[in-house]
Design an enzyme around this catalytic site. Structure first.
Site, short mmCIF file in Angstrom:
data_model
loop_
_atom_site.label_atom_id
_atom_site.label_comp_id
_atom_site.label_asym_id
_atom_site.label_seq_id
_atom_site.Cartn_x
_atom_site.Cartn_y
_atom_site.Cartn_z
N GLU A 197 -21.95 -4.27 11.13
CA GLU A 197 -22.17 -4.05 12.64
C GLU A 197 -22.61 -2.88 12.97
O GLU A 197 -23.62 -2.97 14.07
CB GLU A 197 -20.86 -4.55 13.35
CG GLU A 197 -20.76 -5.23 14.60
CD GLU A 197 -19.60 -6.01 14.85
OE1 GLU A 197 -19.19 -6.98 14.37
OE2 GLU A 197 -18.69 -5.36 15.83
N CYS A 227 -5.51 -7.94 18.82
CA CYS A 227 -4.66 -8.88 17.65
C CYS A 227 -3.09 -8.27 17.59
O CYS A 227 -2.57 -9.30 17.19
CB CYS A 227 -5.16 -8.47 16.32
SG CYS A 227 -6.94 -8.78 16.13
N GLU A 269 -21.07 -21.43 6.45
CA GLU A 269 -21.26 -20.07 6.04
C GLU A 269 -19.74 -19.73 5.76
O GLU A 269 -19.70 -18.47 4.92
CB GLU A 269 -21.75 -19.52 6.89
CG GLU A 269 -23.24 -19.58 7.30
CD GLU A 269 -23.44 -19.81 8.70
OE1 GLU A 269 -22.71 -19.87 9.74
OE2 GLU A 269 -24.62 -20.27 8.88
N SER A 313 -23.06 -10.25 17.29
CA SER A 313 -23.13 -9.83 16.10
C SER A 313 -22.87 -10.83 15.40
O SER A 313 -22.01 -11.86 15.31
CB SER A 313 -22.04 -8.91 15.80
OG SER A 313 -22.06 -8.48 14.47
N GLU A 318 -26.36 -3.29 12.53
CA GLU A 318 -26.96 -4.27 13.52
C GLU A 318 -27.35 -3.35 14.78
O GLU A 318 -28.20 -3.69 15.49
CB GLU A 318 -26.02 -5.31 14.02
CG GLU A 318 -26.01 -6.57 12.92
CD GLU A 318 -25.07 -7.61 13.35
OE1 GLU A 318 -25.80 -8.44 14.08
OE2 GLU A 318 -23.78 -7.49 12.92
N LYS A 374 -7.16 -18.15 13.29
CA LYS A 374 -7.99 -17.94 11.90
C LYS A 374 -7.84 -19.41 11.22
O LYS A 374 -8.52 -19.44 10.15
CB LYS A 374 -7.28 -16.75 11.25
CG LYS A 374 -7.39 -15.50 11.71
CD LYS A 374 -8.73 -14.94 11.38
CE LYS A 374 -9.12 -13.66 12.31
NZ LYS A 374 -10.67 -13.21 12.05
#
Lengths: 157, 584
Positions: B281, B512, B370, B322, B284, B361
């Protein structure tokens, strides 16, 4: 319903009630009056155009008895469950109608021909038990007569 | 200074700030008024009526949860009549609630069950009237059982107001009222983004995570499977709550030991994969900042509920996302490629279980093709913190005194940057530490970015990178996203300079640590303590930045070549697409 027709109809309604307080309920009223119910594709469009979540629109629709989510039946059966009719056997009439038409209270038959509503007092207790089909009143109805009454309206289509 | 009011509760004279509710005021003098619909994390809805109290001179009962204490009030919180009324309220609720406690996902952990026990209710006072409402498992992440719902309104509050998702609402009225998505559809066809905040706030078993512990036990018993496991940052600082540890206690090493005892052949840490996420990231970000090929701001994508929310409600933002997968997916694919190869294990046999603070999740593991980049499903099962707590109890392991162990090294050792992913602002902070190095070639003297920490809903700040001012925003709780995206859209529409270079979003309040799969009864105090546990872990680490982690260096040298290499793109990156808000 055609996508285009829906868009124009809603656009005009939204335009008319734009910026006014309580506009959702007024728009829903117009849709209910026009279609006899509030179709889901219209609600989805409305949600987009008013920027009101669909969940909120459904909260309103399902809170008020006035709004329906499915098309009305061709003929509306109203069975009176006021005190007099109740005592004179209205519950057995309702059971018979449910059996014959395979329909629940407040719902429409699969073929769309009849809608069954249970109402309170039609104002002619002397004729109890009473039921109405559209604007025709039937008094002193016996369970055995139900099939014939329904057949008469059914045939008219 | 707020005005102070003087009043009496059960004869105790007290002074509190004006606006304090009777419930809070009573608590300050050690009086516990029972509650059911009130969640300490949410505004009062005054739905249940358990918290009624009497005020002298008034013949009306007051609801303590939503009535402010007024000057001169004399409140009685407990007398035989009040207790009897409370008992009746519970009995009435029970008359609409199935007696399925023994087979319920909330057995022994249910607020209604606890109240029933506290009041010593052992008989049915009213005949049962149960609504005929079907169970809904269509999201594959949470299970909705509206029959068990007591209509407290907490789930509707979090879904509509905190998360701005509007998947759940109160449908119909009176005796027919129930929680449901809009119309005759299932939750899986609604806007639900599977964040699980409804399940984390439900007082009963009406919304619970889909329990998949059985599948994990089966895999662990299966001889043909090589079971490996990974734990997310936020799990280590919350699991202790289920075993009497103090708030925010960091149990990383006990968890490693525990998971090995459960039978996992290798124990990995998702924080390691978070370091990988940062490598990708930050690269990127560097590319977008320097080459300008793709637009700024870069928006983080490690939160699957946020990804789902964006795909449904904000598909115009896809170009800003991202493409890097979440750490959890990265660990999955690396376990079945890099780890499998190095240890000569058939990847077809590897069964990767992830322990996450999150219900979304469970959705992410099959989100798109993917997520099968290794040639197999990269993560096989995702369990929530709450499910792991149950497994620990089932295994008969005394977790509290378990000695510490280390994780399996090549996918385990993490930098401090990897573990703060679990708190809001953590991804931003971790990315800035590495981006600074990538862009300037230098190392930061001080690695902490305090401005992105804490529980403020949107945190906007500026940092300096090589003389250039980088504008950043961190939002948590999906209800806070609109503000940030609105500013980006406005700048775009007006052709003005972008308000931000880099944006982090986490679906759940607190990030989280406040995830929808975490132990119940979360409050801001708890979120802060859990986050503090992670920042302490970061602080204690020798290596604080992802790019300095020697195992990360080795991973790139031996396997991935460099960030954004073809191999990295194939294994570690993904795509996004707009999805309908309603499927029907």
């Amino acid at each position: 319903m055609e996508e285009k027709a829906v868009s124009i109809e809603i656009k005009n309604l939204v335009e008319k009630w734009k910026g006014k307080e309580g506009n959702l309920i007024m728009i829903l009223h117009e849709i209910q009056n026009h279609h006899g119910y509030v179709p889901r594709d219209i609600s989805l469009k409305l949600s987009e155009m008013l920027d009101v979540p669909l969940a909120r629109i459904y909260e309103v629709i399902t809170f008020y008895n006035y709004f329906k989510l499915s098309p009305p039946g061709k003929h509306r059966i109203s069975v009176c469950m006021g005190t007099a009719c109740y005592l004179k056997g209205a519950p057995s009439l309702i059971e018979e109608i449910k059996d014959l038409l395979d329909v629940e209270e407040g719902k429409t038959t699969k073929d769309g021909l009849f809608h069954l509503d249970v109402v309170r007092c039609l104002g002619c207790c002397g004729l109890s038990p009473v039921l109405m089909i559209d604007d025709k009143v039937y008094g002193k109805v016996k369970k055995a007569e139900i099939a014939d009454i329904l057949a008469k309206h059914g045939k008219e289509g | 200074m707020a005005k102070v009011v003087k009043a009496k509760i059960n004869g105790i004279l007290l002074r509190v700030a004006e606006g304090t509710t009777i419930l809070e005021a009573a608590r300050s003098v050690q009086i516990k008024i029972p509650t059911l619909c009130k969640h300490p994390d949410l505004p009062a809805s005054a739905a249940c009526g358990i918290c009624i109290v009497k005020a002298k001179g008034s013949n009306k009962m007051l609801r303590a949860c939503c009535t402010p204490l007024e000057e001169g009030m004399e409140i009685t919180t407990h007398d035989p009549e009040i207790v009897e009324i409370r008992r009746t309220v519970i009995e009435l609720i029970l008359s609409n609630h199935p007696n399925d406690c023994l087979k319920c996902g909330r057995n022994n952990n249910c607020e209604l069950q606890k109240l029933t026990a506290d009041f010593g209710i052992t008989e049915e006072q009213f005949p049962q009237f149960l609504r005929d409402l079907p169970k809904d498992s269509s999201t594959n992440t949470i299970v909705l059982e509206p029959q068990k719902c007591i209509l407290c309104g907490r789930c509707v509050e979090v879904c509509q107001d905190n998360q701005d998702v509007w998947a759940l609402s109160f449908i119909e009225r009176g005796i027919k009222t129930h929680i449901s998505p809009a119309g005759q559809i299932q939750l899986g066809e609604s806007p639900c983004v599977r964040c699980g905040q409804c399940s984390a706030h439900c007082p009963t078993g009406a919304i619970v995570e889909k329990d998949e512990t059985g599948k994990v036990w089966d895999a662990l018993r299966s001889e043909g499977k090589y079971c490996v496991v990974q734990i997310a940052p936020a799990v280590r600082v919350a699991i202790g709550e289920a075993f009497g540890f103090p708030m925010g206690a960091n149990l990383t090493k006990k968890l490693y030991a525990l998971l090995r005892r459960l039978g996992f052949k290798a124990v990995f840490d998702t924080s390691f994969a978070a370091d990988v996420t940062i490598m990708e990231e930050a690269s990127e970000f560097e590319e977008r900042l320097l080459s300008g090929k793709k637009p700024l701001p870069l928006i983080t994508s490690c939160c699957p509920a946020w990804v789902d929310f964006m795909e449904k409600f904000h598909p115009d933002m896809i170009e800003h996302f991202s493409s890097c997968k979440s750490p959890h997916e990265i660990l999955g694919v690396l376990s079945k490629t890099y780890y499998a190869k190095k240890n000569n294990i058939d990847p077809a046999k590897i069964f990767n279980v992830s322990i996450m603070p999150c219900t979304a999740k469970k959705y992410e593991i099959t989100r798109s093709n993917e997520m099968f980049a290794s040639g197999y499903q990269d993560v096989d099962i995702s369990l929530t913190t709450r499910e792991l707590a149950r497994m620990i109890k089932q295994a008969g392991i005394d977790f509290t005194t378990l000695p510490d162990e280390e994780c399996d090294s090549i996918l385990g050792e993490y930098a401090g940057a990897g573990v703060i992913f679990g708190a809001t602002g953590g991804v931003m902070e971790a990315a800035l530490r590495t981006a600074y190095n990538f862009i300037t070639g230098k190392e930061l003297g001080k690695v902490e970015f305090e401005n992105v920490r804490g529980l403020k809903g949107v945190k906007e700040s500026e940092v300096e990178l090589d003389g250039k001012k980088i504008k950043i925003a961190v939002a948590h709780g999906l209800g806070n996203v609109e503000y940030v995206l609105g500013k980006i859209r406005q700048a775009k529409a007006q052709g003005k300079e972008m308000p931000y270079h880099f944006v982090e979003v986490m679906a759940c309040v607190g990030g989280c640590v406040g995830g929808g799969g975490q132990p119940y009864m979360v409050t801001d105090e708890l979120r802060r303590n859990r986050a503090e546990g992670l920042y302490q872990d970061d602080n204690d680490k020798q290596i604080r930045c992802s790019h300095q982690n020697p195992y990360i260096k080795r991973l790139y040298e031996e396997f991935l070549e460099k960030p954004l290499s073809d191999k990295a793109e194939n294994l570690l990156h993904t795509h996004y697409k707009g999805r309908p808000v309603y499927r029907r």
